[in-house]
Write a protein that holds these residues in place. Structure first.
Motif, PDB file in Angstrom:
ATOM      1  N   MET A  80     -36.772 -14.438 -28.477  1.00  0.00           N
ATOM      2  CA  MET A  80     -35.770 -14.259 -29.530  1.00  0.00           C
ATOM      3  C   MET A  80     -35.011 -15.568 -29.698  1.00  0.00           C
ATOM      4  N   ASP A  81     -34.898 -16.047 -30.918  1.00  0.00           N
ATOM      5  CA  ASP A  81     -34.145 -17.284 -31.151  1.00  0.00           C
ATOM      6  C   ASP A  81     -32.716 -17.127 -30.674  1.00  0.00           C
ATOM      7  N   LEU A  82     -32.105 -16.015 -31.043  1.00  0.00           N
ATOM      8  CA  LEU A  82     -30.715 -15.785 -30.648  1.00  0.00           C
ATOM      9  C   LEU A  82     -30.466 -14.293 -30.505  1.00  0.00           C
ATOM     10  N   LEU A  83     -29.913 -13.921 -29.377  1.00  0.00           N
ATOM     11  CA  LEU A  83     -29.518 -12.543 -29.109  1.00  0.00           C
ATOM     12  C   LEU A  83     -28.004 -12.547 -28.911  1.00  0.00           C
ATOM     13  N   LEU A  84     -27.331 -11.786 -29.757  1.00  0.00           N
ATOM     14  CA  LEU A  84     -25.870 -11.716 -29.700  1.00  0.00           C
ATOM     15  C   LEU A  84     -25.454 -10.339 -29.206  1.00  0.00           C
ATOM     16  N   GLU A  85     -24.496 -10.320 -28.279  1.00  0.00           N
ATOM     17  CA  GLU A  85     -23.988  -9.053 -27.739  1.00  0.00           C
ATOM     18  C   GLU A  85     -22.544  -8.859 -28.158  1.00  0.00           C
ATOM     19  N   TYR A  86     -22.283  -7.680 -28.709  1.00  0.00           N
ATOM     20  CA  TYR A  86     -20.948  -7.260 -29.107  1.00  0.00           C
ATOM     21  C   TYR A  86     -20.600  -6.010 -28.313  1.00  0.00           C
ATOM     22  N   LYS A  87     -19.391  -5.532 -28.462  1.00  0.00           N
ATOM     23  CA  LYS A  87     -18.944  -4.349 -27.723  1.00  0.00           C
ATOM     24  C   LYS A  87     -19.846  -3.141 -27.994  1.00  0.00           C
ATOM     25  N   ASN A  88     -20.172  -2.894 -29.258  1.00  0.00           N
ATOM     26  CA  ASN A  88     -20.908  -1.680 -29.614  1.00  0.00           C
ATOM     27  C   ASN A  88     -22.340  -1.898 -30.082  1.00  0.00           C
ATOM     28  N   HIS A  89     -22.782  -3.147 -30.184  1.00  0.00           N
ATOM     29  CA  HIS A  89     -24.145  -3.376 -30.657  1.00  0.00           C
ATOM     30  C   HIS A  89     -24.656  -4.754 -30.235  1.00  0.00           C
ATOM     31  N   PHE A  90     -25.936  -4.951 -30.474  1.00  0.00           N
ATOM     32  CA  PHE A  90     -26.582  -6.254 -30.317  1.00  0.00           C
ATOM     33  C   PHE A  90     -27.056  -6.701 -31.689  1.00  0.00           C
ATOM     34  N   SER A 149     -20.140 -18.208 -40.474  1.00  0.00           N
ATOM     35  CA  SER A 149     -20.589 -17.102 -41.338  1.00  0.00           C
ATOM     36  C   SER A 149     -19.906 -15.767 -41.034  1.00  0.00           C
ATOM     37  N   GLY A 150     -19.300 -15.649 -39.862  1.00  0.00           N
ATOM     38  CA  GLY A 150     -18.692 -14.382 -39.455  1.00  0.00           C
ATOM     39  C   GLY A 150     -19.558 -13.612 -38.476  1.00  0.00           C
ATOM     40  N   ILE A 151     -20.817 -13.999 -38.326  1.00  0.00           N
ATOM     41  CA  ILE A 151     -21.735 -13.295 -37.418  1.00  0.00           C
ATOM     42  C   ILE A 151     -21.276 -13.418 -35.960  1.00  0.00           C
ATOM     43  N   LEU A 152     -20.490 -14.436 -35.665  1.00  0.00           N
ATOM     44  CA  LEU A 152     -20.041 -14.665 -34.283  1.00  0.00           C
ATOM     45  C   LEU A 152     -18.679 -14.041 -33.978  1.00  0.00           C
ATOM     46  N   ASP A 153     -18.060 -13.415 -34.984  1.00  0.00           N
ATOM     47  CA  ASP A 153     -16.766 -12.762 -34.770  1.00  0.00           C
ATOM     48  C   ASP A 153     -16.908 -11.635 -33.743  1.00  0.00           C
ATOM     49  N   ASN A 154     -15.987 -11.555 -32.826  1.00  0.00           N
ATOM     50  CA  ASN A 154     -15.937 -10.515 -31.783  1.00  0.00           C
ATOM     51  C   ASN A 154     -17.135 -10.555 -30.829  1.00  0.00           C
ATOM     52  N   LEU A 155     -17.734 -11.698 -30.704  1.00  0.00           N
ATOM     53  CA  LEU A 155     -18.905 -11.882 -29.840  1.00  0.00           C
ATOM     54  C   LEU A 155     -18.514 -11.824 -28.365  1.00  0.00           C
ATOM     55  N   LEU A 156     -19.274 -11.051 -27.578  1.00  0.00           N
ATOM     56  CA  LEU A 156     -19.065 -11.020 -26.125  1.00  0.00           C
ATOM     57  C   LEU A 156     -19.934 -12.078 -25.441  1.00  0.00           C
ATOM     58  N   ASN A 157     -21.234 -12.080 -25.756  1.00  0.00           N
ATOM     59  CA  ASN A 157     -22.180 -12.995 -25.125  1.00  0.00           C
ATOM     60  C   ASN A 157     -23.232 -13.430 -26.132  1.00  0.00           C
ATOM     61  N   ASP A 158     -23.760 -14.625 -25.894  1.00  0.00           N
ATOM     62  CA  ASP A 158     -24.881 -15.085 -26.701  1.00  0.00           C
ATOM     63  C   ASP A 158     -25.973 -15.615 -25.779  1.00  0.00           C
ATOM     64  N   TYR A 159     -27.222 -15.330 -26.144  1.00  0.00           N
ATOM     65  CA  TYR A 159     -28.379 -15.721 -25.355  1.00  0.00           C
ATOM     66  C   TYR A 159     -29.340 -16.464 -26.277  1.00  0.00           C
ATOM     67  N   HIS A 160     -29.533 -17.742 -26.004  1.00  0.00           N
ATOM     68  CA  HIS A 160     -30.408 -18.575 -26.815  1.00  0.00           C
ATOM     69  C   HIS A 160     -31.821 -18.540 -26.238  1.00  0.00           C
ATOM     70  N   GLU A 161     -32.809 -18.477 -27.123  1.00  0.00           N
ATOM     71  CA  GLU A 161     -34.220 -18.490 -26.714  1.00  0.00           C
ATOM     72  C   GLU A 161     -34.478 -17.464 -25.604  1.00  0.00           C
ATOM     73  N   TYR A 162     -34.096 -16.234 -25.865  1.00  0.00           N
ATOM     74  CA  TYR A 162     -34.200 -15.132 -24.895  1.00  0.00           C
ATOM     75  C   TYR A 162     -35.664 -14.690 -24.813  1.00  0.00           C
ATOM     76  N   GLU A 163     -36.315 -15.037 -23.721  1.00  0.00           N
ATOM     77  CA  GLU A 163     -37.740 -14.728 -23.531  1.00  0.00           C
ATOM     78  C   GLU A 163     -37.900 -13.438 -22.738  1.00  0.00           C
ATOM     79  N   PHE A 164     -38.904 -12.667 -23.108  1.00  0.00           N
ATOM     80  CA  PHE A 164     -39.159 -11.398 -22.417  1.00  0.00           C
ATOM     81  C   PHE A 164     -40.646 -11.069 -22.440  1.00  0.00           C
ATOM     82  N   MET A 165     -41.013 -10.216 -21.502  1.00  0.00           N
ATOM     83  CA  MET A 165     -42.357  -9.641 -21.439  1.00  0.00           C
ATOM     84  C   MET A 165     -42.209  -8.223 -20.930  1.00  0.00           C
TER      85      MET A 165
END
Length: 156
Positions: A96-106, A68-84
Motif C-alpha cells: 500500500m502506498d499509504l495507509l492512514l489510521e483514524y479513530k474510527n476508520h482506515f 487536502s484535509g485527508i490528514l486531519d485527525n490522523l492517528l498514524n500513517d504507514y508508508h509503503e505498507y507491505e503485506f502477505m
C-alpha cells in the motif's frame, strides 16, 4: 515423532497491475516521474512535513496533497505498507502506498501521477481492503490520488 503435513500448492498473486508492454519515451518519462513522486511521499513526515528537500517543480503537488484535509485527525500513517497473506491456498502480496489510521476508520491511498480510471486499480485497492479487513473491525475507505489533477477518487 512423525510429522504429518498436508501439502497444498499455493498460488502467488500480486495485487498491483502487471504490464509486459514496451513503453514509448513519453510513457517511460511518466513512469519515472511517478516513481520519483512515490519516493518523495514515502520519505516525507506527513504530520510535520519538511519541504526543504522537495524539488521546486513538485512542491505545489506535495503541498496540495498534504493540505487536502485527508490528514486531519490522523492517528498514524504507514508508508509503503507491505503485506502477505494466504487465503484459499492463494498467497496474496501487496504494498500500500499509504495507509492512514483514524479513530474510527482506515484510509488506503494509492498514488497515481495522472490516470485514476483503470479497472485494475479498483481490483488492486479492493484486494488491499480485503486484507485489512482481516486485521480490523474499523471501516476502511480506499482512494486513488492523482498528483497532476490534485484530486482523490474514492473507490466504492
Amino acid at each position: 515423532k512423525e510429522l504429518n503435513y498436508e501439502m497444498k500448492e499455493i498460488e502467488n498473486l500480486k495485487f498491483s497491475k502487471v504490464s509486459h508492454k514496451l513503453y514509448s519515451e513519453e510513457e517511460k518519462k511518466n513512469l519515472e516521474e511517478g516513481l520519483f513522486i512515490h519516493s518523495l511521499m514515502e520519505n516525507i513526515n506527513l504530520k510535520s512535513p519538511d519541504y526543504e528537500n522537495i524539488p521546486f517543480e513538485y512542491l505545489d503537488k506535495i503541498k496540495k496533497f498534504i493540505n487536502s484535509g485527508i490528514l486531519d485527525n490522523l492517528l498514524n500513517d504507514y508508508h509503503e505498507y507491505e503485506f502477505m497473506y494466504v487465503e484459499n491456498n492463494i498467497e496474496y502480496h501487496g504494498i500500500m502506498d499509504l495507509l492512514l489510521e483514524y479513530k474510527n476508520h482506515f484510509a488506503i491511498i494509492d498514488y497515481k501521477l495522472k490516470n485514476t480510471i483503470d479497472e485494475s486499480y479498483q481490483k488492486q485497492l479492493n484486494g488491499y481492503k480485503n486484507y485489512l479487513k482481516t486485521l480490523t473491525k474499523k471501516d476502511i475507505k480506499i482512494y486513488l490520488y492523482s498528483f497532476i489533477d490534485g484530486k482523490f477518487l474514492e473507490i466504492k
